[in-house]
Design a protein around this motif. Sequence first.
Motif, PDB file in Angstrom:
ATOM      1  N   HIS A  18      -2.687   5.127  -2.492  1.00  0.00           N
ATOM      2  CA  HIS A  18      -3.787   4.258  -2.066  1.00  0.00           C
ATOM      3  C   HIS A  18      -4.372   4.755  -0.746  1.00  0.00           C
ATOM      4  CE1 HIS A  18      -1.413   0.854  -4.204  1.00  0.00           C
ATOM      5  NE2 HIS A  18      -2.351   1.275  -5.019  1.00  0.00           N
TER       6      HIS A  18
ATOM      7  N   THR B 201       0.832  -1.195   0.000  1.00  0.00           N
ATOM      8  CA  THR B 201       0.000   0.000   0.000  1.00  0.00           C
ATOM      9  C   THR B 201       0.872   1.251   0.000  1.00  0.00           C
ATOM     10  OG1 THR B 201      -1.437  -1.241   1.511  1.00  0.00           O
ATOM     11  CG2 THR B 201      -1.972   1.081   1.125  1.00  0.00           C
TER      12      THR B 201
ATOM     13  N   PHE C  73      -2.107  -4.937   3.182  1.00  0.00           N
ATOM     14  CA  PHE C  73      -3.095  -3.866   3.044  1.00  0.00           C
ATOM     15  C   PHE C  73      -4.007  -3.819   4.263  1.00  0.00           C
ATOM     16  CE2 PHE C  73      -7.330  -2.456   1.560  1.00  0.00           C
ATOM     17  CZ  PHE C  73      -7.012  -1.184   1.112  1.00  0.00           C
TER      18      PHE C  73
END
Length: 412
Positions: free
Chosen positions: A55, A51, A111
Amino acid sequence: MRAWPAPDVPTLSVTGPQVSLHDTATGSRVTPVPEGAARLYVCGITPYDATHLGHAATYVGFDLLNRAWRNAGHEVVYVQNVTDVDDPLLERAAKVNIDWVELAERETQLFRDDMTALRVLPPAHYVGAVESIPLVIDLVQRLQAAGSVYRVEDDLYFSVTADPAFGQESGLDRAAMLEIFPERGGDPDRPGKKDPLDCVVWRGEREGEPAWDSPFGRGRPGWHVECTAIAQEHLGAAFDVQAGGSDLVFPHHEMCAGHAQVADPSAPFAKTYVHAGMVGYDGAKMSKSRGNLVFVSALRNSDVDPMAIRMVLLRHHYRTDWEWLDGELWEAVDTLEQWRRALSLGAGAPSGPVVAEVLAALADDLDAPRALRAVDAWVAATLGTDGLADTSDPDAALAVHAVLDAALGLDL
């Protein structure tokens, strides 16, 4: 697919205003009025790398919408996908000589860890492309029944001209679409296509690639149809907000809308389209191809307070394009120290105005910078020029701490 754990979020004693948002499709401000629960779809990651802050800015931005709706008294059904089979993932797995499933699972877990650290509220439905294949097959069959799908060799394509509203979501003319399409995964020059803008809904099996059985032959879903199928299954037609980064306006969200509106002409795909700006670094948009990425996990592993990361993201309006500067992170660390100092006093400047201003700012197209300025002012008034608290509100810290968490996701 499981999401990440939900943080404990305080319930406020006041109700926030209804939320207005900038709608990409109309270019105007709208105030969605949810019928029942507010329904939100945010496009998720393709898990082939960690990530990065681009993002994170998107997911923190739309976390503000989730929270603002909840503070306005709405239940929220939030859906997010994971594109856990796609060309970039397979290419990355082959390049680093790792099984694609293992790579997807590893990066998806990273994530989840990043979202947990940043206190992003998890979706009610977190759905992978692989597990949604039956939904995709059903949708492709409905598109076939509508006469909008045709075959090119082993692949199935969606005919964009089948949707009379095609182009209304992005507002782009055909020349602009043709310029952008190949830059974002399209194949306008493929022989056999009826229109250069037509997109794949089912990719026939290739040697060495994963594939699943279907009535159309073995293969795997196209990118756009995946999100359409997941959104329709869990949110239904005409849901409240379709959201994602501004790089998804076209072709991704335009194609998603086209699929849905051909399969069910009685309703639009979404009522409102909302998009986050791009985050740059070293003078260019963060991208894997350029290698100019700043990873959330790398910052966390360097003992950076995740709330400082979140604060930097909140200092920029979600719709703006901006550049990550390391100095802002250290400024955020210092700011948090001051805020925590003010909150530790218990008493402070009156809390009512700052709580109202934070909620009003976030209802105003998720204006987090305005909300943070209000908290900055409260902290300054509380600490005073001589470092002594204004004791006019003995419970100020409790109220401010609650709105920081409930509205801004900052747990101090």
